[in-house]
Design an enzyme around this catalytic site. Structure first.
Site, short mmCIF file in Angstrom:
data_model
loop_
_atom_site.label_atom_id
_atom_site.label_comp_id
_atom_site.label_asym_id
_atom_site.label_seq_id
_atom_site.Cartn_x
_atom_site.Cartn_y
_atom_site.Cartn_z
N HIS A 36 -1.26 -8.84 11.77
CA HIS A 36 -2.27 -8.42 13.33
C HIS A 36 -3.13 -9.20 13.84
O HIS A 36 -3.65 -8.43 14.56
CB HIS A 36 -3.10 -6.86 12.89
N ASN A 54 -1.12 6.97 6.85
CA ASN A 54 -0.24 5.77 7.13
C ASN A 54 1.05 6.30 6.37
O ASN A 54 1.64 5.63 7.60
CB ASN A 54 -0.97 4.85 7.21
N LYS A 89 0.88 -1.47 0.15
CA LYS A 89 0.11 -0.31 0.02
C LYS A 89 0.43 1.01 0.09
O LYS A 89 0.22 2.58 -0.96
CB LYS A 89 -0.72 -0.01 0.84
#
Length: 456
Positions: free
Chosen positions: A194, A148, A125
């Protein structure tokens, strides 16, 4: 409670980079008379950005130490750092009581007027976000890139709206966002990551899918069905993949003169002319083309960018060649999917990779690396907290070295590699057992390689 009166107020929880950007944003709105009082709280006694808060937001209260639940319960809105799990106490109880809990991207969405390209995914990303931004710049557009990556989203806002925003968004940020209405959204791919926070892939998938909410168009990866938007059939969508594309899709097609990136039957650019290498980077390039096309970035400008875009530091970054061995820094490979993509993207006809991996696994299942390592790696060198867990899933036929540090891992890898081989540093793990972040980890790797080059 003495710092807050009976008037309406908001609370920012966490004085990190996003928390500081939220404070500056609310201070600007406060100066314009568009918001009320707010306070910043942090469980650390000495938050590292304390002085920056005092400089940029003088007079804003900062409360350190144990959270004051009465203060939180009385807030009109709580603005949390992406690192805080709002499904855990005390935030889960506060939500049940009707307290609004949001993040920095929600505040951004309430103010931004220009079209937004919203990008998430387990891997790639940052590369795609930067690439779309560079494509827009080549086309002469006023574009702002962040989220981010790089600049916090709220710090992109200003008195003059750009032509386009390009935002990288994490699943953590998406959890606390409801008002964002992107011009185009994408989930590039979805790999186990995660899981220490989400517990399972269903919860992780649900968080990522929020990026498609309210979007005008969507772009998804046809080779990863988990990225398909869960939207109605009337929604405008386009797919990309590294397979042959259907009409209006973006993909790869083999011709007599080589492999080409295509839109449907239209040849766009030869794969050999794309500067970033590896099949995973061709996938990133196709995703960027699909996103840029959705917001009408001229195709000529996008293709020109692909010829010159070098990629990002710590993402399959070429570091050096020592005695015929290529050293590649993929420190951003913080999960299994990223490392698998790096291995497969750089693989030769025969096993030619010495892989360095290790760190904090975040509950990942490393067995997904067994097949690509068996097919493409001649040796594995591991270090860090979860080094043994990675070594355990490797083929018995593979050379395996277990080391205590990254420095010793690089030395072992160099000894195992021959001319024509690649030493790939792609940890498949987080960095915080030994390093500040993945950038610091990549810098250490590059410095160790540089030292080896000087003494070769």
């Amino acid at each position: 409670m003495s710092l807050i009166t009976s008037e309406t107020y908001s609370v920012i929880v966490g004085l990190g980079i996003s928390g500081l950007s939220c404070a500056r944003h609310l201070a600007r709105l406060q100066d314009q008379g568009k918001t009320g009082r707010f306070v910043v709280v942090d469980t650390r006694e000495n938050p590292p950005l304390d002085n920056q808060l005092k400089e940029s937001c003088p007079g804003v209260p900062l409360i350190c130490g144990e959270l004051d639940l009465e203060l939180l319960e009385g807030a009109a809105e709580i603005i949390v750092s992406p690192g805080l799990d709002t499904n855990q106490s005390p935030y889960s109880e506060l939500k049940k009581k009707g307290v609004s809990i949001v993040g920095d991207i929600e505040l951004f969405a309430r103010q931004a007027k220009a079209p937004v390209v919203a990008i998430t995914g387990s891997n790639g990303k940052s590369t795609v976000t930067t690439l779309v931004g560079e494509m827009a710049k080549t086309a002469g557009l006023n574009v702002k890139v962040g989220g981010n990556i790089g600049v916090a989203a709220l710090d992109l806002l200003g008195p003059i709206e750009p032509d386009l925003y390009v935002l990288e968004l994490s699943s953590f940020q998406l959890e606390t966002t409801d008002s964002l209405c992107p011009a185009v959204s994408t989930v590039l791919n979805l790999q186990a990551d995660h899981l220490d926070r989400y517990g399972n892939m269903v919860a992780y998938h649900t968080a990522k899918q929020k990026i498609y909410r309210n979007c005008q168009q969507s772009v998804w990866n046809k080779q990863d069905m988990l990225t398909q938007p869960l939207l109605g059939k009337e929604s405008k969508t386009v797919a990309f993949s590294t397979a042959e594309p259907d009409l209006k899709e973006f993909g790869l097609r083999q011709y007599d003169d080589g492999l080409w990136l295509c839109k449907g039957l239209t040849q766009l650019i030869a794969a050999s002319d794309v500067l970033i290498k590896g099949r995973h980077n061709l996938s990133n390039a196709l995703a960027a083309l699909a996103l840029g096309d959705a917001v009408s970035i001229p195709m000529d400008a996008m293709l020109e960018t692909l010829k010159h875009f070098k990629g990002l530091s710590h993402r399959c970054e070429w570091v050096a060649e020592i005695e015929g061995v290529q050293f590649i820094n993929d420190s951003k490979g913080t999960n299994v999917g990223a490392t698998r993509a790096a291995i497969e993207g750089l693989a030769g006809d025969a096993p030619n990779i010495v892989l360095i991996a290790g760190g904090v696994g975040k509950g990942a299942n490393f067995s997904e690396l067994t097949a690509p390592m068996t097919d493409h790696c001649k040796a594995l060198v591991v270090y860090g907290e979860d080094r043994n867990a990675i070594a355990d899933i490797a083929s018995e036929d593979m050379i395996i070295k277990v080391t205590e540090s990254l420095e010793s891992a690089v030395s072992e890898a160099k000894a195992l590699a021959n001319s024509g081989d690649i030493v790939l540093f792609s940890p498949a793990c987080a960095s915080f057992d030994m390093f500040r972040n993945f950038e610091h980890r990549g810098e250490v790797f590059s410095q160790v390689v540089a030292d080896l080059e000087r003494t070769a």
